[in-house]
Write an enzyme that holds these catalytic residues in place. Structure first.
Site, PDB file in Angstrom:
ATOM      1  N   SER A 147      26.533  10.259   3.024  1.00 25.18           N
ATOM      2  CA  SER A 147      27.326  10.589   4.210  1.00 25.18           C
ATOM      3  C   SER A 147      28.623   9.795   4.182  1.00 25.18           C
ATOM      4  CB  SER A 147      26.539  10.243   5.481  1.00 25.18           C
ATOM      5  OG  SER A 147      27.362  10.304   6.627  1.00 25.18           O
ATOM      6  N   TYR A 160      21.590   3.672  10.079  1.00 25.22           N
ATOM      7  CA  TYR A 160      21.866   4.853   9.255  1.00 25.22           C
ATOM      8  C   TYR A 160      23.000   4.589   8.264  1.00 25.22           C
ATOM      9  CZ  TYR A 160      23.263   9.720   8.276  1.00 25.22           C
ATOM     10  OH  TYR A 160      23.591  10.912   7.683  1.00 25.22           O
TER      11      TYR A 160
END
Length: 261
Positions: A147, A160
């Protein structure tokens, strides 16, 4: 030309054997549906058996293979089962992910353990299961879904973000080590994509994309043999540039993004 690409180019999917782990919803599920439509044999894995069955319903080349990516033995058993069915796996796509927006003062030990094990440890478990066979064949490919949150320390991504930064680092070293053995390594860095994970966000997500657009971008990058497949381009380029600013500027900009408690 193939020689100008960092990786093998995937343009004809007919008969290719693709295993997508984390495919019960979101990008993984959409990628599976798209590859099936292009003629690939696709196995989908995840913990939700009913959702997996729905992804491959009516598809003779689709196979639902429920498993828990956080359990090393599940990887071994599932890979063995696929090799018996297909003889070999051409590509493994690592899509399993956990995400909940958290600030540092909201860290929960169990949440941290679960997220790190799903987002990062599961990839190591999978690599341990699939790479020995690829090394023997001197072929195959792995795709890591990271990501842009791994580019720099973004708000709400307390657990995350670091897991995705680790995947970026891991993809780089995997490429350096595995490319000489004929194994392709692809790093996917999406921006915001509308999924059940990003539904947790309570802020406006710039350049929000659909899962269909995300799957199309991934396949386009694979067709070009790219190492990093980042999208949407304007947003990811801006984030990459921000990550390269000196800390004096970068940290000030990041602080402006943070909301005080």
């Amino acid at each position: 030309m193939q020689g100008l690409s960092l990786n093998p180019r995937w343009t004809d999917w007919t008969g290719k054997r693709v295993w997508i782990v984390g495919a019960s919803s979101g990008i993984g599920a959409e990628l599976a549906r798209t590859l099936l439509a292009r003629g690939a044999n696709v196995a989908v894995s995840g913990r939700r058996a009913d959702a997996l069955a729905a992804v491959v319903e009516g598809q003779p080349r689709g196979l639902a293979l429920p498993m828990d990516a956080r359990v090393p033995a599940d990887w071994v058993a599932s890979h063995d089962a696929l090799c018996k069915t297909w003889d070999a796996v051409d590509m493994v796509v690592f899509c399993a992910a956990e995400y909940r927006p958290l600030r540092p003062w909201e860290i929960d030990a169990e949440e941290a353990r679960r997220t790190v094990e799903t987002n990062l440890c599961s990839v190591y478990y999978g690599l341990a299961a699939v790479l020995p066979a690829m090394m023997v064949r001197q072929g195959g490919s792995v795709v890591l879904l990271a990501s842009v949150a791994g580019y720099l320390g973004l708000p709400n991504a307390t657990i995350y973000g670091p897991t995705k930064a680790a995947l970026i680092n891991l993809a780089e070293l995997l490429y350096a080590e595995l490319h000489p053995h004929g194994i392709g390594v692809y790093l996917v860095n999406p921006g915001f994509v509308k999924t059940r994970l990003t539904a947790h966000n309570d802020f406006a997500m710039p350049a929000l994309q659909t899962t269909e657009a995300a799957a199309a971008s991934i396949l386009s990058g694979l067709a070009r043999g790219r190492f990093e497949i980042a999208f949407p381009s304007r947003f990811t380029v801006a984030m990459r540039l921000l990550s390269r600013l000196p800390y004096r500027l970068r940290l000030r900009l990041l602080q402006r993004l943070m909301k005080t408690p």
